[in-house]
Design an enzyme around this catalytic site. Structure first.
Site, PDB file in Angstrom:
ATOM      1  N   LYS B 171     -15.051 -36.748 -52.867  1.00 36.68           N
ATOM      2  CA  LYS B 171     -15.779 -37.983 -52.540  1.00 36.68           C
ATOM      3  C   LYS B 171     -15.659 -38.789 -54.019  1.00 36.68           C
ATOM      4  CE  LYS B 171     -20.047 -36.829 -55.221  1.00 36.68           C
ATOM      5  NZ  LYS B 171     -21.211 -36.361 -55.462  1.00 36.68           N
ATOM      6  N   HIS B 201     -18.415 -30.408 -51.778  1.00 34.02           N
ATOM      7  CA  HIS B 201     -18.646 -29.134 -52.257  1.00 34.02           C
ATOM      8  C   HIS B 201     -19.846 -28.568 -51.737  1.00 34.02           C
ATOM      9  CE1 HIS B 201     -20.809 -31.108 -55.694  1.00 34.02           C
ATOM     10  NE2 HIS B 201     -21.462 -29.983 -55.597  1.00 34.02           N
ATOM     11  N   LYS B 205     -21.159 -24.141 -50.234  1.00 35.49           N
ATOM     12  CA  LYS B 205     -22.221 -23.036 -50.706  1.00 35.49           C
ATOM     13  C   LYS B 205     -22.677 -22.080 -49.611  1.00 35.49           C
ATOM     14  CE  LYS B 205     -24.028 -26.248 -53.955  1.00 35.49           C
ATOM     15  NZ  LYS B 205     -23.799 -25.536 -55.280  1.00 35.49           N
ATOM     16  N   ASP B 258     -23.999 -42.109 -53.975  1.00 35.22           N
ATOM     17  CA  ASP B 258     -23.333 -40.960 -54.713  1.00 35.22           C
ATOM     18  C   ASP B 258     -23.730 -39.596 -54.171  1.00 35.22           C
ATOM     19  OD1 ASP B 258     -22.258 -39.304 -56.930  1.00 35.22           O
ATOM     20  OD2 ASP B 258     -24.107 -39.315 -57.755  1.00 35.22           O
ATOM     21  N   HIS B 263     -23.722 -35.394 -49.267  1.00 34.68           N
ATOM     22  CA  HIS B 263     -24.294 -34.103 -49.469  1.00 34.68           C
ATOM     23  C   HIS B 263     -25.657 -34.117 -48.657  1.00 34.68           C
ATOM     24  CE1 HIS B 263     -21.640 -33.527 -52.535  1.00 34.68           C
ATOM     25  NE2 HIS B 263     -22.230 -33.494 -53.584  1.00 34.68           N
TER      26      HIS B 263
END
Lengths: 338, 508
Positions: B171, B201, B205, B258, B263
């Site tokens: 990203k 990312h 997780k 951002d 996410h």
């Protein structure tokens, strides 16, 4: 930590509950109960290994030390919750006299409700697991044939005594080896026609490696005995087109050589027992690949068809000792069993 | 390359890890922050765990005039600092001998020809049959340049190289729908679409993957996972840190672009999606995409969303400067460092259930969590005074830190009166990871090399996420963010937004 001397099973159950309450939220999600059967001189070692394993698998750890079978029946216990044994809640129990033969009477009420039980012998493996109730009650049983005086014979005995859910740490020890060897055939369709294993004659890991290759590839690997290396030294596979793949141990690395390619090095560290134990606890179902390798190695078939549940077979070592003594001319030192 | 099958591998042998085929990892921008902090340590950790194939080479490409030796010392420092697994000199020595540095700028044809030649060389020397992954750890502005170079030299061509060629992009995937589409087209043109891996990312997780296990492996939660039982969902991503050294990038994008775009919308998709037919990458992506398409924005964006910007204050016992006083931030910046927005999902399962999503910098503590708040019981046969302290039943998935699951429900307070109060049942995963979780990168880098696309959002998901963000950004143009003190849970207006609907933020 609570220490209890000359105590009873009920006291231990109460003390564990009290310790859990006062410790607060520690170890609230239990994945399993790990019963470690250990001899006195290896208790520290077992504790260290279980601490590593418990970091990956939150568990209740029950360490059972049986000694002095001829003495007075007595139970000493130490209860540790979230202390020196890491995140696990642990009870270290020392059992003496006739009580040691009935360890399950203390252990059963301490098993965490409705989670799997794993029994691990960190000592010479039992001759017949069905004779040890701590093995009968377990869903998974982990032995370590390397601790026997004749490890390869001990491993054969494991094949004869096998039930699905058994594994041996000598198998865990070759996972990295197997990874390297299997990886060599990910990118080729070459058929393997022969294999050579170089290892000491008494090396159980080599025996399992041989069994594994035999069961997977349908070949009979050669085992060259060596005294140069204390452990499994190298595995070589010969392909139908004449190519050859060889993995050789050099300290903590493996030298990976293949016909027509540069040699390269891959990590092959010796793992601590705790890491091996953690690998075992990752899977709580029967390991079919192990049973096939073990069967091939010992020449026993149909291992995975055996019933997974054992029935406890009572065997009194005192009686056996007495029988021996009667048979011999001299009276043994034992015989004071209650 | 598909093989008849390796006789030494079977599905039952779950001890044997997945190991990629012999391959090369080409890192563009290898001297950059991401590469030093995440990638190189991840490669070391993979090597240390024995998860890399015998034939494996890292080619570092960057603009500096360096030799292999200088590069090696940079890589050594990076790996030592960032490695998660214990340091083993012999592992590093082996790995370091497989590192090569290719110097050159992105407009330097000769450098790329050299790179192509180096890759071809590996076939002979290292037994790597043309497999390579190109990791773009470079500013998006440089993408077209590098992609054109890869196309020109034929390095991106699967057929020409005789193996697979994959590309990994980080990203930001553009900064609005248009730029994202342009970027996707460009990447897909040079590489085949299924060889493009977009890294989010968060998806690497463990807890995020566990959302799927929690939902689809259990029979306990799914029956109540709908508008009949769920009152609202709160997704929070709070950071205690400020913008750090990312001033230029951050001021141009803001919190929504951002992290909300990637996410948080991914978390929302995982919580809201229907059961995939299987865990095949195609199926999981299809379900996620459906949810993203069903997202609805507040009718009045000005009322249903709040932007905030932090003022000076105290965070965790330390004085923190305000956003406008941060280095390289213009003193009249209207970029947001906090966003709260009320989203909806337009389908039968989620109709009328608000999804409150908030992200912020300089919050009291670092926490990412998803809270499912259930409706109150339809009837309470208690004296109202007895259940005063009874709130909504909650299921909270803590993504980080202290990853785990909390179930909150009412219970009787011991005593002679019938007093009911909330208690929390807490499940913690044993392991700990940090925000800069190298484990996530470890997992994702391995997935790229193995060729498992499950954890990577595809172009359609990225574009759909921008369709959510773009109208928000348009409505926010020319507005000023609400100020909040560093160390607070965002601007007051955000609390008021929920209060208007009779709800309040969970203290995360």
């Amino acid at each position: 930590m609570i220490g209890l001397w000359d105590t009873t099973g009920n006291e231990v159950v109460k003390a564990l509950a009290a310790e859990r309450r006062s410790a607060g939220g520690v170890a609230s999600g239990l994945a399993l109960t790990l019963v470690a059967v250990v001899e006195e001189k290896k208790v520290r070692e077992a504790e260290a290994a279980a601490t590593i394993a418990a970091a990956a698998h939150p568990c209740r750890l029950l360490i059972v030390v049986r000694s002095d079978l001829d003495g007075r029946s007595r139970l000493d216990a130490e209860i540790v919750v979230g202390g020196r044994l890491g995140p696990a809640e642990a009870v270290v129990m020392r059992m003496y006299g006739r009580l040691a033969l009935h360890a399950e009477s203390v252990v059963m009420p301490l098993l965490a409700p409705d989670v799997p039980v794993v029994t691990w012998w960190h000592q010479e493996p039992p001759e017949t697991i069905a004779n040890d109730f701590l093995g009968v009650v377990a869903d998974r049983r982990i032995t370590d044939s390397a601790q026997a005086t004749d490890p390869v014979a001990a491993l054969r005995r494991r094949a004869e005594d096998y039930a699905p859910g058994d594994t041996d740490l000598t198998w865990t020890r070759i996972t990295l080896w197997r990874t390297l060897v299997a990886g060599a055939f990910d990118t080729t369709d070459e058929q393997v026609v022969g294999a050579t294993i170089v290892a000491p004659e008494k090396d159980p890991t080599a025996a399992l490696m041989k069994g594994w290759l035999q069961s997977r590839l349908g070949i009979v690997p050669k085992w060259e005995f060596t005294d140069r290396s204390p452990r499994l030294h190298s595995v070589e596979l010969q392909c139908a087109n004449g190519d050859c793949v060889r993995v050789t141990r050099e300290e903590n690395t493996a030298l990976f050589s293949r016909t027509g390619q540069e040699d390269r090095y891959m990590p092959l560290p010796k793992r601590p027992v705790g890491d091996e134990l953690a690998e075992e606890l990752r899977r709580l179902d029967a390991d079919q690949i192990y049973s096939e390798a073990l069967g091939a190695m010992a020449g026993v078939t149909g291992l995975d068809k055996k019933p997974p549940m054992r029935v406890h077979v009572w065997k009194d070592p005192a009686l056996a000792a007495r029988a021996n003594a009667d048979a011999g001319a001299m009276a043994g030192p034992g015989g004071s069993a209650a | 390359m598909d093989h008849v099958g390796n006789p030494l591998r079977t599905a039952q042998d779950r001890r044997l890890p997945r190991i990629p085929e012999p391959c090369a990892l080409v890192i563009f921008g290898v001297t950059g922050d991401l590469s030093r902090k995440k990638l190189i340590p991840a490669v070391y950790d993979l090597a240390n765990r024995g998860l890399l194939p015998p034939g494996f080479v890292v080619l570092g490409f960057a603009r500096r005039d360096w030799g292999d030796g200088d590069f090696e010392s940079l890589a050594l420092e990076a790996a030592k600092k960032g490695a998660r697994t214990p340091w083993r000199e012999d592992v590093w020595q082996r790995l370091a001998s497989q590192f090569q540095f290719v110097p050159g700028s992105f407009d330097d044809d000769a450098a790329f020809d050299h790179l192509a030649a180096t890759l071809d060389d590996l076939r002979e020397r290292n037994g790597i049959p043309g497999n390579a992954a190109f990791y773009f750890s470079i500013p998006p502005a440089a993408f077209p340049l590098v992609l054109n170079q890869l196309a020109r030299t034929g390095m991106a061509d699967n057929a020409k190289s005789g193996g697979w060629r994959r590309v990994v992009v980080e990203k930001p995937f553009g900064n609005d729908l248009q730029t994202a589409i342009a970027l996707n087209q460009l990447v897909d043109e040079v590489f085949t679409p299924q060889d493009v891996y977009r890294i989010d990312h968060y998806l690497g997780k463990e807890t995020v993957q566990n959302i799927l296990a929690l939902r689809f492996a259990n029979s306990l939660f799914e029956p109540v996972w709908n508008s009949k039982y769920v009152d609202s969902v709160q997704i929070t991503m709070a950071e205690d840190v400020g913008i750090g050294t990312r001033a230029a990038f951050y001021d141009a994008s803001g919190a929504a672009r951002d992290v909300l775009q990637n996410h948080l919308l991914q978390l929302l998709a995982l919580v809201g999606m229907e059961e995939p037919t299987s865990f095949d990458p195609q199926e999981v992506r299809a379900e996620k995409l459906k949810v993203l398409k069903a997202i609805s924005l507040p009718k009045d964006i000005a009322k249903g969303s709040i932007r905030g910007q932090y003022l000076p204050g105290w965070v965790a016992g330390e004085r923190a400067v305000g956003y406008l006083e941060e280095k390289n931030i213009p003193s009249d910046s209207t970029t947001e460092t906090y966003v709260a927005v009320r989203l909806g999902i337009q389908n039968r399962r989620w109709a009328e259930v608000p999804f409150y999503v908030r992200v912020g910098k300089r919050m009291p503590r670092r926490v990412t969590e998803i809270a499912i708040l259930f409706k109150r019981a339809p009837h309470l046969p208690f004296d109202p005074a007895d259940v005063e302290m009874l709130g909504h039943n909650q299921l909270v998935i803590r993504v980080q830190p202290d990853e785990g699951v909390v179930l909150k429900f009412g219970s009787k307070v011991p005593g002679t009166t019938m007093e009911v109060r909330d208690i929390a049942m807490d499940f913690q995963y044993g392991e700990a990871f940090t925000e800069s979780s190298p484990e996530a990168y470890e997992r994702l880098v391995l997935d790229v090399l193995v060729g498992d696309r499950t954890l990577f959002p595809d172009a359609a998901e990225v574009e759909q996420s921008w369709r959510v963000i773009d109208p928000l950004e348009a409505a926010w143009a020319d507005t000023k963010p609400e100020p909040y003190r560093a160390g607070e849970w965002g601007p007051r207006a955000s609390d008021e937004m929920l209060a208007r609907e009779g709800r309040s933020w969970r203290r995360a």
